[in-house]
Scaffold this motif. Structure first.
Motif, PDB file in Angstrom:
ATOM      1  N   ILE A  12     -54.941  42.822  15.116  1.00 30.42           N
ATOM      2  CA  ILE A  12     -53.392  42.219  14.278  1.00 30.42           C
ATOM      3  C   ILE A  12     -52.786  43.229  13.790  1.00 30.42           C
ATOM      4  CG2 ILE A  12     -52.719  40.874  12.546  1.00 30.42           C
ATOM      5  CD1 ILE A  12     -55.434  39.301  12.692  1.00 30.42           C
ATOM      6  N   LEU A  13     -53.015  44.400  13.214  1.00 33.35           N
ATOM      7  CA  LEU A  13     -52.153  45.325  12.572  1.00 33.35           C
ATOM      8  C   LEU A  13     -51.495  46.177  14.009  1.00 33.35           C
ATOM      9  CD1 LEU A  13     -54.382  46.858   9.762  1.00 33.35           C
ATOM     10  CD2 LEU A  13     -52.371  45.346   9.412  1.00 33.35           C
ATOM     11  N   GLY A 106     -43.981  52.639  22.900  1.00 30.48           N
ATOM     12  CA  GLY A 106     -43.669  53.872  23.775  1.00 30.48           C
ATOM     13  C   GLY A 106     -43.110  55.071  22.741  1.00 30.48           C
ATOM     14  N   LEU A 107     -42.104  54.733  22.016  1.00 27.70           N
ATOM     15  CA  LEU A 107     -41.594  55.945  21.095  1.00 27.70           C
ATOM     16  C   LEU A 107     -42.825  56.310  20.031  1.00 27.70           C
ATOM     17  CD1 LEU A 107     -37.976  54.948  20.527  1.00 27.70           C
ATOM     18  CD2 LEU A 107     -38.799  56.933  21.742  1.00 27.70           C
ATOM     19  N   PRO A 108     -43.510  55.206  19.457  1.00 30.25           N
ATOM     20  CA  PRO A 108     -44.525  55.770  18.224  1.00 30.25           C
ATOM     21  C   PRO A 108     -45.581  56.369  18.896  1.00 30.25           C
ATOM     22  CG  PRO A 108     -43.654  53.547  17.868  1.00 30.25           C
ATOM     23  CD  PRO A 108     -43.133  53.878  19.230  1.00 30.25           C
ATOM     24  N   ASN A 109     -46.046  55.910  20.044  1.00 27.04           N
ATOM     25  CA  ASN A 109     -47.143  56.862  20.905  1.00 27.04           C
ATOM     26  C   ASN A 109     -46.473  58.283  21.169  1.00 27.04           C
ATOM     27  OD1 ASN A 109     -49.059  54.631  20.711  1.00 27.04           O
ATOM     28  ND2 ASN A 109     -48.692  54.177  22.875  1.00 27.04           N
ATOM     29  N   LEU A 110     -45.386  58.512  21.603  1.00 28.08           N
ATOM     30  CA  LEU A 110     -45.103  60.063  21.865  1.00 28.08           C
ATOM     31  C   LEU A 110     -45.076  60.637  20.557  1.00 28.08           C
ATOM     32  CD1 LEU A 110     -43.729  61.896  23.423  1.00 28.08           C
ATOM     33  CD2 LEU A 110     -41.507  60.835  23.146  1.00 28.08           C
ATOM     34  N   VAL A 111     -44.184  60.077  19.576  1.00 33.14           N
ATOM     35  CA  VAL A 111     -44.059  60.839  18.009  1.00 33.14           C
ATOM     36  C   VAL A 111     -45.828  61.104  17.736  1.00 33.14           C
ATOM     37  CG1 VAL A 111     -43.486  60.738  15.651  1.00 33.14           C
ATOM     38  CG2 VAL A 111     -42.141  59.631  17.375  1.00 33.14           C
ATOM     39  N   GLU A 112     -46.628  60.207  17.796  1.00 30.24           N
ATOM     40  CA  GLU A 112     -48.013  60.543  17.204  1.00 30.24           C
ATOM     41  C   GLU A 112     -48.503  61.764  18.102  1.00 30.24           C
ATOM     42  OE1 GLU A 112     -50.962  57.316  17.622  1.00 30.24           O
ATOM     43  OE2 GLU A 112     -50.097  56.153  16.237  1.00 30.24           O
ATOM     44  N   THR A 119     -49.175  57.123  13.285  1.00 30.77           N
ATOM     45  CA  THR A 119     -48.181  56.100  12.973  1.00 30.77           C
ATOM     46  C   THR A 119     -48.676  54.742  12.283  1.00 30.77           C
ATOM     47  OG1 THR A 119     -46.670  56.905  14.497  1.00 30.77           O
ATOM     48  CG2 THR A 119     -45.982  54.903  13.771  1.00 30.77           C
ATOM     49  N   VAL A 120     -48.350  54.427  11.018  1.00 29.78           N
ATOM     50  CA  VAL A 120     -48.859  53.453  10.358  1.00 29.78           C
ATOM     51  C   VAL A 120     -47.781  52.239  10.957  1.00 29.78           C
ATOM     52  CG1 VAL A 120     -49.018  52.054   8.019  1.00 29.78           C
ATOM     53  CG2 VAL A 120     -49.221  54.729   8.307  1.00 29.78           C
ATOM     54  N   HIS A 121     -48.756  50.958  10.754  1.00 33.43           N
ATOM     55  CA  HIS A 121     -48.045  49.895  11.724  1.00 33.43           C
ATOM     56  C   HIS A 121     -46.625  49.398  11.186  1.00 33.43           C
ATOM     57  CE1 HIS A 121     -49.592  47.465   8.287  1.00 33.43           C
ATOM     58  NE2 HIS A 121     -50.572  48.281   8.289  1.00 33.43           N
ATOM     59  N   TYR A 122     -46.461  49.367   9.887  1.00 35.70           N
ATOM     60  CA  TYR A 122     -45.346  48.863   9.315  1.00 35.70           C
ATOM     61  C   TYR A 122     -44.166  49.847   9.617  1.00 35.70           C
ATOM     62  CZ  TYR A 122     -45.849  52.618   5.590  1.00 35.70           C
ATOM     63  OH  TYR A 122     -45.862  53.855   4.869  1.00 35.70           O
ATOM     64  N   ARG A 123     -44.351  51.332   9.799  1.00 39.29           N
ATOM     65  CA  ARG A 123     -43.226  51.976  10.406  1.00 39.29           C
ATOM     66  C   ARG A 123     -42.674  51.802  11.688  1.00 39.29           C
ATOM     67  NH1 ARG A 123     -46.632  57.498   8.552  1.00 39.29           N
ATOM     68  NH2 ARG A 123     -46.724  56.954   6.343  1.00 39.29           N
ATOM     69  N   MET A 415     -34.844  58.917  15.641  1.00 40.99           N
ATOM     70  CA  MET A 415     -35.240  57.886  14.840  1.00 40.99           C
ATOM     71  C   MET A 415     -36.595  57.447  14.872  1.00 40.99           C
ATOM     72  SD  MET A 415     -32.405  54.831  15.100  1.00 40.99           S
ATOM     73  CE  MET A 415     -32.215  54.577  16.727  1.00 40.99           C
ATOM     74  N   ALA A 416     -37.494  57.662  15.884  1.00 42.39           N
ATOM     75  CA  ALA A 416     -38.857  57.600  15.870  1.00 42.39           C
ATOM     76  C   ALA A 416     -39.645  58.599  15.176  1.00 42.39           C
ATOM     77  CB  ALA A 416     -39.272  57.573  17.495  1.00 42.39           C
ATOM     78  N   VAL A 417     -39.112  59.935  15.367  1.00 46.57           N
ATOM     79  CA  VAL A 417     -39.787  61.022  14.522  1.00 46.57           C
ATOM     80  C   VAL A 417     -39.530  60.947  13.216  1.00 46.57           C
ATOM     81  CG1 VAL A 417     -39.559  63.460  14.141  1.00 46.57           C
ATOM     82  CG2 VAL A 417     -39.599  62.603  16.487  1.00 46.57           C
ATOM     83  N   ALA A 418     -38.121  60.332  12.600  1.00 43.39           N
ATOM     84  CA  ALA A 418     -37.784  60.407  11.445  1.00 43.39           C
ATOM     85  C   ALA A 418     -38.394  59.288  10.449  1.00 43.39           C
ATOM     86  CB  ALA A 418     -36.392  60.373  10.974  1.00 43.39           C
ATOM     87  N   ILE A 419     -38.852  57.944  11.349  1.00 45.09           N
ATOM     88  CA  ILE A 419     -39.222  56.838  10.640  1.00 45.09           C
ATOM     89  C   ILE A 419     -40.824  56.938  10.991  1.00 45.09           C
ATOM     90  CG2 ILE A 419     -39.487  54.395  10.917  1.00 45.09           C
ATOM     91  CD1 ILE A 419     -36.465  54.538  11.649  1.00 45.09           C
ATOM     92  N   CYS A 420     -41.405  57.198  12.109  1.00 43.37           N
ATOM     93  CA  CYS A 420     -42.824  56.988  12.171  1.00 43.37           C
ATOM     94  C   CYS A 420     -43.509  58.228  11.556  1.00 43.37           C
ATOM     95  CB  CYS A 420     -43.113  57.016  13.683  1.00 43.37           C
ATOM     96  SG  CYS A 420     -42.556  55.503  14.656  1.00 43.37           S
TER      97      CYS A 420
END
Length: 487
Positions: A12-13, A106-112, A119-123, A415-420
């Motif tokens: 779910i998360l 896509g972007l969160p996986n790349l940043v990880e 990357t936490v889900h709420y981000r 934005m993904a790097v800054a936020i995630c």
């Protein structure tokens, strides 16, 4: 029982940011009457799709974009006819899916992978909301254009090679990589060179894995290479056949369908007097125009100016390079100006909030980079090729002219790097704890450390806004244009 509940909670998360972003975009898009109400290219392409395969097919210049401008939309349109629903319904759902994948997967996986931080889900959810706010004025999310789907195909390629980087060579991953590579090589051309950068990353990764695991049999390696290359070859060949044979027949019949190279050659001179076009205010470039005046001669330029702006003076790549080499410093300033504009997503108007948000994201990204990359090796390693691919994707805009819908990939990465990443969230948590514990008091403010990072941030924001305001000042059309909007 506890393990089952834990697994369900994790699913779910992981899933709710994607579902939320998908539903959000569906709710926004589906009530819209059309996705071709503003863009001329979108209206042309939709006419082609609706008539494709019929005897009375509508032929348009946009066919130069290749098969990915037609598919899967031809199938989606036919499905709407079969079910008797609104002709745009499934295209809107497809765009909603593309947006949700880009922003929450896509972007969160790349940043990880780049930061080696989870990357936490709420981000991811927060990233989707910010991206929607920043990108909606560019029309990339709402008009029927190739930019959003092409970005999704590129991220699918990036994430497939990240899977090989993390989990090793496997035929299923190689097959997916080959498919997405074919999609990117057969697209409109913006992601061709970036796809090659991703392939360099893959080659280095595979080579390192072969050096570590010397038990891999040569036959297995050849089989995996074939699984990668065959779908790429088939998709690329199919697109070439469409462009050379199908579109070629239309050209022979008298239809005006310039090739991708012809569009490039026209664009190298046609946009000589502008830094940015598209929605909102066109930002002019006197320096860029002056360079062409010197090259053509003042009298020759005066005679040709109107024809050039109408696209009637195609410039070969060799001629363009000749001009660049004759005025390298001036061109560098022009390129840097366009790069800055690419990183100023104000929606075409001088709006405070989107610029403030994005400039803040740039500063956070630079802060993360400077604080963590202490050696040359930490910068120029195999991951460099993925970041370089995103930079290369905006080269066409830097060389010709900036349209905000064409630079969403570099904006998305920043934005993904800054936020995630955890950096800004830890700073916020520390600040909140300090306020909660009454650590910050006026009585001991003199003993507090000077927040140089924050002061530098303030200076950075001010300088960015000063420069952007100078660009709008040069427009000199309407007072409302030069007055910053806080909407």
């Amino acid at each position: 029982m506890g393990e089952v509940m834990k697994d369900k909670r994790e699913i779910i998360l992981k899933s709710y940011p994607f579902i939320f972003a998908f539903v959000l975009m569906c709710v926004y898009l589906i009530p819209k009457e059309t996705m071709a109400g503003i863009s001329g290219d979108a209206a042309e392409m939709w006419q082609v799709i609706k008539s494709y395969g019929t005897e009375d097919m509508y032929v348009s210049y946009v066919l130069y974009k290749g098969l990915l401008a037609l598919y899967p939309y031809v199938w989606l349109y036919k499905l709407t006819l079969l079910l008797g629903v609104n002709e745009w319904l499934f295209v809107k759902i497809f765009y909603a899916f593309a947006f949700a994948y880009i922003t929450t997967v896509g972007l969160p996986n790349l940043v990880e992978m780049l930061t080696e931080k989870k990357t936490v889900h709420y981000r991811k959810l927060f990233l989707a909301l910010i991206c929607a706010y920043i990108w909606l004025p560019s029309l990339a999310l709402t008009e029927f254009m190739v930019d959003l789907p092409s970005f999704m195909y590129f991220l699918l390629l990036v994430n497939s090679v990240i899977g090989i980087y993390r989990y090793g060579i496997k035929w299923s991953r190689m097959l997916l990589t080959g498919i997405w590579l074919g999609f990117n090589l057969g697209g409109s051309g913006q992601y061709t060179a970036p796809a090659m950068c991703v392939m360099i990353f893959l080659l280095v990764v595979v080579w390192k894995q072969l050096c570590v695991n010397k038990n891999i049999k040569p036959l297995n390696l050849v089989a995996n290479a074939c699984v990668l290359l065959i779908p790429t070859f088939l998709l690329k060949t199919g697109n070439n056949y469409f462009l050379n044979v199908v579109v070629g027949e239309f050209r022979q019949a008298g239809a005006y369908i310039p090739s991708g190279l012809e569009w490039l050659e026209k664009g190298l001179s046609r946009f000589m007097n502008a830094y940015r076009v598209g929605m909102g205010v066109e930002l002019p470039s006197n320096l860029n125009q002056a360079i062409y005046q010197i090259h053509l001669g003042y009298e020759g330029f005066a005679e040709l100016q109107e024809n050039i702006l109408m696209g009637g003076y195609p410039m070969s790549i060799s001629e363009y390079l000749k001009i660049v080499l004759s005025q390298p410093v001036n061109f560098i300033f022009c390129f840097l100006e366009k790069f800055f504009i690419s990183l100023s997503p104000d929606g075409g108007w001088f709006r405070f909030l989107p610029l403030f948000i994005f400039y803040t994201c740039i500063y956070i990204t630079l802060f993360i980079f400077v604080s963590r990359c202490k050696t040359i090796k930490q910068i120029f390693n195999v991951k460099f090729w993925l970041v370089f691919a995103f930079l290369w994707a905006i080269v066409p805009a830097i060389v010709m002219v900036v349209e905000l819908r064409c630079v969403i990939q570099i904006q998305g990465l920043i934005m993904a790097v800054a936020i995630c990443d955890e950096c800004i969230w830890k700073k916020i948590e520390q600040l909140w704890k300090g306020i909660k514990n009454k650590k910050y008091k006026w009585s001991n403010i003199g003993e507090s450390k000077i927040p140089y990072a924050f002061l530098l941030y303030c200076c950075f924001i001010i300088v960015c806004f000063l420069h952007m305001s100078s660009l709008y000042e040069a427009v000199g059309v309407d007072a409302s244009i030069m007055t910053m909007s806080f909407k």
